[in-house]
Motif scaffolding. Structure first.
Motif, short mmCIF file in Angstrom:
data_model
loop_
_atom_site.label_atom_id
_atom_site.label_comp_id
_atom_site.label_asym_id
_atom_site.label_seq_id
_atom_site.Cartn_x
_atom_site.Cartn_y
_atom_site.Cartn_z
N SER A 102 1.02 -1.18 -0.05
CA SER A 102 0.12 0.10 0.12
C SER A 102 0.88 1.35 -0.02
O SER A 102 1.82 1.32 0.73
N GLU A 103 0.36 2.20 -0.83
CA GLU A 103 1.13 3.50 -0.77
C GLU A 103 0.60 4.30 0.38
O GLU A 103 1.37 5.44 0.71
N GLN A 104 -0.15 3.87 1.23
CA GLN A 104 -0.49 4.62 2.46
C GLN A 104 0.30 4.14 3.75
O GLN A 104 0.68 4.96 4.41
N ASN A 105 0.08 2.93 4.04
CA ASN A 105 0.84 2.08 5.17
C ASN A 105 1.91 1.30 4.87
O ASN A 105 2.70 0.89 5.92
N PHE A 106 2.15 1.14 3.76
CA PHE A 106 3.40 0.53 3.10
C PHE A 106 3.51 -0.88 3.66
O PHE A 106 4.52 -1.42 3.76
N LEU A 107 2.12 -1.72 3.73
CA LEU A 107 2.23 -3.00 4.05
C LEU A 107 1.37 -3.67 3.04
O LEU A 107 0.90 -3.06 2.18
N PRO A 108 1.68 -5.01 2.91
CA PRO A 108 1.20 -5.69 1.65
C PRO A 108 -0.32 -5.43 1.49
O PRO A 108 -1.26 -5.66 2.58
N GLU A 109 -0.50 -5.36 0.22
CA GLU A 109 -1.94 -5.17 -0.19
C GLU A 109 -2.49 -5.76 -1.52
O GLU A 109 -1.49 -6.18 -2.36
N GLY A 110 -3.66 -6.25 -1.69
CA GLY A 110 -4.13 -6.75 -2.88
C GLY A 110 -3.28 -8.20 -3.04
O GLY A 110 -3.31 -8.96 -2.17
N LYS A 111 -2.91 -8.34 -4.29
CA LYS A 111 -1.93 -9.58 -4.58
C LYS A 111 -0.89 -9.70 -3.75
O LYS A 111 -0.38 -10.87 -3.21
N ALA A 113 -0.76 -9.02 -0.32
CA ALA A 113 -1.30 -9.60 0.84
C ALA A 113 -1.67 -11.09 0.65
O ALA A 113 -1.57 -11.91 1.72
N LYS A 114 -2.03 -11.34 -0.45
CA LYS A 114 -2.65 -12.63 -0.75
C LYS A 114 -1.23 -13.72 -0.57
O LYS A 114 -1.38 -14.94 -0.27
N PHE A 115 -0.36 -12.99 -1.50
CA PHE A 115 1.17 -13.72 -1.65
C PHE A 115 1.59 -14.31 -0.17
O PHE A 115 2.12 -14.99 -0.06
N PHE A 116 1.62 -13.07 0.52
CA PHE A 116 2.07 -13.17 2.09
C PHE A 116 1.34 -14.47 2.68
O PHE A 116 1.92 -15.15 3.33
N GLU A 117 0.17 -14.49 2.56
CA GLU A 117 -0.67 -15.53 3.14
C GLU A 117 -0.56 -16.74 2.59
O GLU A 117 -0.43 -17.90 3.12
N PHE A 118 -0.14 -16.92 1.21
CA PHE A 118 -0.06 -18.10 0.56
C PHE A 118 1.33 -18.90 1.09
O PHE A 118 1.39 -20.06 1.58
N ILE A 119 2.27 -17.85 1.37
CA ILE A 119 3.47 -18.46 1.99
C ILE A 119 3.36 -18.89 3.34
O ILE A 119 3.63 -20.17 3.65
N GLY A 120 2.80 -18.10 4.22
CA GLY A 120 2.58 -18.40 5.54
C GLY A 120 1.38 -19.39 5.79
O GLY A 120 1.67 -20.27 6.99
N MET A 121 0.50 -19.38 5.20
CA MET A 121 -0.69 -20.47 5.38
C MET A 121 -0.71 -21.40 4.68
O MET A 121 -1.44 -22.61 5.10
N GLU A 122 -0.40 -21.45 3.44
CA GLU A 122 -0.59 -22.54 2.43
C GLU A 122 0.81 -23.47 2.34
O GLU A 122 1.02 -24.42 2.46
N LEU A 123 1.80 -22.55 1.59
CA LEU A 123 2.96 -23.45 1.30
C LEU A 123 3.85 -24.10 2.47
O LEU A 123 4.03 -25.26 2.56
N LEU A 124 3.88 -23.29 3.44
CA LEU A 124 4.61 -24.03 4.67
C LEU A 124 3.87 -24.92 5.42
O LEU A 124 4.38 -26.11 5.75
N ALA A 125 2.45 -24.86 5.22
CA ALA A 125 1.59 -26.07 6.07
C ALA A 125 1.73 -27.21 5.06
O ALA A 125 1.95 -28.34 5.75
N GLN A 126 1.86 -26.97 3.84
CA GLN A 126 1.59 -28.28 2.82
C GLN A 126 3.33 -28.86 2.98
O GLN A 126 3.22 -30.29 2.85
N LEU A 127 4.14 -28.08 3.15
CA LEU A 127 5.57 -28.79 3.31
C LEU A 127 5.75 -29.32 4.50
O LEU A 127 6.30 -30.64 4.70
N SER A 167 20.45 -7.00 -1.42
CA SER A 167 20.32 -5.71 -1.88
C SER A 167 19.07 -5.30 -1.78
O SER A 167 18.20 -5.17 -2.79
N PRO A 168 18.32 -5.23 -0.54
CA PRO A 168 16.92 -5.16 -0.23
C PRO A 168 16.58 -3.41 -0.94
O PRO A 168 17.12 -2.52 -0.68
N ASP A 169 15.45 -3.29 -1.53
CA ASP A 169 14.73 -2.30 -2.13
C ASP A 169 13.61 -1.90 -0.92
O ASP A 169 12.63 -2.31 -1.30
N LEU A 170 13.72 -1.40 0.08
CA LEU A 170 12.88 -1.28 1.36
C LEU A 170 11.98 -0.19 1.03
O LEU A 170 12.31 0.96 0.53
N ALA A 171 10.83 -0.65 1.34
CA ALA A 171 9.59 0.21 1.55
C ALA A 171 10.01 1.37 2.48
O ALA A 171 10.42 1.27 3.50
#
Length: 382
Positions: A102-111, A113-127, A167-171
């Motif tokens: 997000s350009e407002q709070n600089f936290l994951p938004e839209g896709k 946010a979904k990608f963030f949950e995909f890794i934390g809630m789906e990918l790791l659980a399946q592994l 080489s992080p491109d930090l928000a």
């Protein structure tokens, strides 16, 4: 532009071929699409049915997976790091969508946010369901994806212990948020960051400024390491940073080095056997891995005892050797040396003789042990 990285891959890819690499499609409800992942299992995964392995999640898996997987395989082959399950998420062409914030709070938004949950809630659980995973996880990212991996660090109970930032491109606000999170962390964290002399100027300037902030962190639970590589670009620094990060995160896991031997084991204020026991207890506590004491480490402590003539140290060492290498001559030899040097030569002679029929190990074999027994018999006339 990417010659160093390509050279590293050319060296390591033949090694990676010995590990088990699979290409899989993973259906995600969070993303509403199927994602392509690569998985490298340790070389002897199928044979070691009771063994569990740390997990390394690699973003930008379309180009970062191979160098990370290759280095993990290489270092684990020499037992400098534990064997690990390496998982790469392909993001070719969609990495900007995956890392959107997000350009407002600089936290994951839209896709993002979904990608963030995909890794934390789906990918790791399946592994965790499919493979024998240990409770130690590392995540790796480069520029935009490096910024993204830090969002997990901002959670109250982060699901990753290790963060490799290339080489992080930090928000905006990310540097302050990371510093605050690391300062208040109540559990052990490993944080690595790298840039290079020819990195993108704007990124390099911010990274160096951020490094100055991180150097002031006083939390003893945080292990921070920073590299600014000479003569490296935004892309070629990856080839140097990956091994440096891996080495740093598993420093205590490595076999006892010459430096450790000279600076620790030979000091009269240090108990070599206690140092050895605590080293492996710490490995279990930090990485969730119960590891067999390596023969190299037993030999280093044995050498230190002989050098310092601190014979009482053999008493605990031979007990550990019997536990870790039952049926071999290792514990028997240390026990005999203890009795021999503490005034019980006849008992030592008998212990040496008891090695007959045991499995040889290191420099110890039947002839050597019987020769030691015969030498005592000759010296004392038994």
């Amino acid at each position: 532009m990417k010659r160093l990285l390509l050279l590293l891959m050319a060296i390591l890819l033949p090694l990676a071929n010995f590990a088990q690499i699979s290409y899989q499609s993973l259906s995600s409800q969070k993303l509403g699409e199927t994602r392509q992942i690569k998985i490298q299992l340790p070389r002897n995964y199928e044979e070691n049915k009771d063994k569990r392995y740390p997990v390394v999640i690699v973003l930008d898996g379309d180009y970062l997976f191979e160098p990370v997987a290759g280095m993990v395989d290489y270092y684990s082959y020499w037992e400098d790091v534990p064997e690990m399950i390496v998982v790469g998420i392909n993001q070719d062409g969609i990495r900007m969508e995956d890392t959107y914030y997000s350009e407002q709070n600089f936290l994951p938004e839209g896709k993002g946010a979904k990608f963030f949950e995909f890794i934390g809630m789906e990918l790791l659980a399946q592994l965790d369901q499919k493979y024998r995973t240990a409770n130690f996880r590392i995540i790796v990212g480069h520029d935009f994806t490096s910024n993204f991996i830090n969002y997990y660090l901002l959670k109250e109970n982060p699901i990753f212990q290790g963060y490799i930032n290339l080489s992080p491109d930090l928000a905006p606000e990310m540097a302050n948020r990371i510093s605050s999170s690391l300062n208040r962390s109540a559990s052990r964290k490993w944080y690595y960051m790298a840039t290079g002399s020819s990195d993108i100027p704007n990124l390099k300037e911010k990274i160096i400024s951020f490094d100055n902030d991180l150097k002031n962190i006083e939390n003893e639970l945080v292990d921070y390491k920073f590299d600014n590589f000479e003569e490296t670009t935004h892309y070629s620094l990856v080839g140097k940073a990956i091994p440096s990060a891996i080495e740093g995160m598993f420093e205590i896991y490595r076999p006892i080095s010459t430096k450790d031997y000279n600076e620790k084991l030979l000091q009269t204020s240090v108990s070599p056997s206690q140092y050895l026991a605590e080293k492996y207890t710490t490995i279990e506590e930090l990485y969730g891995l119960k590891r067999k004491i390596s023969l190299n480490d037993f030999m280093a402590v044995h050498k230190a005892i002989e050098k310092t003539r601190n014979w009482e140290e053999y008493k605990e060492l031979y007990k550990m050797a019997h536990d870790n290498y039952p049926g071999t001559m290792l514990g028997t030899y240390f026990e005999a040396r203890y009795e021999e040097e503490t005034g019980n030569p006849k008992k030592a002679m008998r212990i040496y003789q008891n090695a007959y029929g045991q499995e040889k190990i290191a420099f110890l074999n039947t002839d050597f042990m019987l020769e030691k027994a015969d030498a005592i018999k000759k010296d004392f006339g038994y």
